[in-house]
Design an enzyme around this catalytic site. Structure first.
Site, short mmCIF file in Angstrom:
data_model
loop_
_atom_site.label_atom_id
_atom_site.label_comp_id
_atom_site.label_asym_id
_atom_site.label_seq_id
_atom_site.Cartn_x
_atom_site.Cartn_y
_atom_site.Cartn_z
N ASP A 52 0.80 3.88 -5.32
CA ASP A 52 0.87 1.98 -4.23
C ASP A 52 1.74 2.31 -3.43
O ASP A 52 2.60 3.29 -3.34
CB ASP A 52 0.83 1.04 -4.98
CG ASP A 52 0.42 0.51 -5.96
OD1 ASP A 52 -0.84 0.51 -5.73
OD2 ASP A 52 0.30 -0.65 -6.70
N TYR A 80 6.22 7.02 -15.66
CA TYR A 80 6.45 6.21 -14.81
C TYR A 80 8.40 5.63 -14.72
O TYR A 80 8.88 5.24 -16.09
CB TYR A 80 6.41 4.89 -14.25
CG TYR A 80 4.51 5.50 -13.59
CD1 TYR A 80 4.40 5.63 -12.64
CD2 TYR A 80 3.42 5.02 -14.95
CE1 TYR A 80 3.10 5.65 -11.78
CE2 TYR A 80 2.11 5.06 -13.91
CZ TYR A 80 2.01 5.46 -13.11
OH TYR A 80 0.54 5.73 -12.57
N ASP A 94 5.19 -7.57 -6.50
CA ASP A 94 6.39 -6.70 -6.32
C ASP A 94 6.78 -6.15 -5.18
O ASP A 94 6.88 -8.42 -4.88
CB ASP A 94 5.76 -4.77 -6.24
CG ASP A 94 4.92 -4.85 -4.61
OD1 ASP A 94 4.30 -5.67 -4.50
OD2 ASP A 94 3.38 -3.93 -4.52
N ARG A 186 2.93 -2.79 -11.93
CA ARG A 186 3.53 -4.30 -11.38
C ARG A 186 2.79 -5.70 -12.47
O ARG A 186 3.68 -7.05 -12.15
CB ARG A 186 2.63 -4.28 -9.93
CG ARG A 186 2.99 -3.87 -9.11
CD ARG A 186 2.75 -3.99 -8.08
NE ARG A 186 1.35 -2.86 -7.57
CZ ARG A 186 -0.23 -4.22 -7.09
NH1 ARG A 186 0.13 -5.33 -6.84
NH2 ARG A 186 -1.10 -3.21 -6.88
#
Length: 273
Positions: A52, A80, A94, A186
């Site tokens: 993203d 992550y 987000d 997200r």
């Protein structure tokens, strides 16, 4: 061995390379592919897994014959690190969109947070965000969302192999996640907040690993500039053109993020510039 720390290494991009890049904030994955393609004059190139615009970290590019490995690399597990902010929700899950609801969170205990992380470890059902590249009737979901329309996105099974809370400083919760292909962090933020009854959204995300490839071995775009090949002998350069200012926030739909992160008159960073 790190690509970043081996400047003497020669690359053969036309034959094929697996190139590790540390994606900058606000750049789309396509921005990076186009930049690398133009800088290194590569004919055939693609990325092995989208990041993203508001995520940073490892983006893998494959060139030449190595583009055949894209599907294999994409299928590998991802790692992550990042931060969830409790007590607030946003339509995009987000910082791309403004907060649309606020709920109390101060009553939550570390034990409750750890239990919530455990609840999302293993095989789970997850619905991708409307602000995503998922296709709805041939159209990208984020295009639907940015028009202000709504659409139903089907849930899918993903596996969260590890979900570790690495720091708690309410309203922020720092985490490390190891997951399978197709997992939306997200959406994990949204679901984590819903489970706790306080809402949450993602404020920071870094992809640290894809399979055995790690972000600490990645090149920066600045380092990449040094790899630009010389023009072939006898080739005359095109007349210089005035470069257009890069506005990734417009292409990525980050108008709100751009406006909210701009320095104010009282911002020390602004006065120091």
């Amino acid at each position: 061995m790190s690509q970043e720390t081996t400047p003497a290494r020669t690359f053969d991009f036309e034959t094929g390379e697996v190139l590790l890049l540390d994606k900058p904030l606000t750049w789309t994955s396509f921005d990076v592919v186009r930049k690398v393609k133009n800088t290194l004059r590569i004919k055939k190139i693609g990325h092995a897994g989208t990041l993203d615009p508001l995520a940073t970290g490892l983006l893998i590019l494959c060139t030449g014959k190595k583009t055949k490995q894209i599907d294999l690399i994409q299928a590998q597990e991802k790692e992550y690190t990042g931060t969830f902010r409790l007590g607030q929700t946003t339509p995009s899950f987000d910082l791309e969109t403004p907060v649309d609801a606020e709920l109390p969170y101060a009553h939550l205990t570390p034990e409750q947070l750890q239990a919530a992380a455990l609840a999302f470890t293993g095989l789970i059902q997850q619905t991708p965000p409307l602000y995503s590249a998922v296709k709805i009737n041939g159209e990208r979901a984020y295009e639907v969302a940015r028009r202000g329309d709504t659409a139903e996105i089907k849930s899918k099974e993903v596996t969260i192999k590890e979900f570790e809370l690495t720091g708690i400083a309410l309203p922020d919760v720092h985490f490390r996640v190891v997951c399978t292909k197709g997992t939306y962090i997200r959406s994990l933020a949204r679901d984590f907040g819903q489970h706790l009854g306080c809402g949450a959204h993602l404020t920071r995300l870094v992809r640290t690993r894809i399979g055995e490839y790690r972000v600490e071995d990645a090149l920066t775009l600045e380092t990449l500039e040094a790899l630009r090949p010389p023009r072939p002998e006898g080739e005359t350069g095109r007349p210089a053109r005035q470069p257009k200012p890069r506005r990734p926030e417009q292409r990525a739909g980050l108008e709100y993020f751009q406006a909210s992160s701009a320095p104010t008159d009282s911002d020390p960073a602004d006065s120091a510039s």
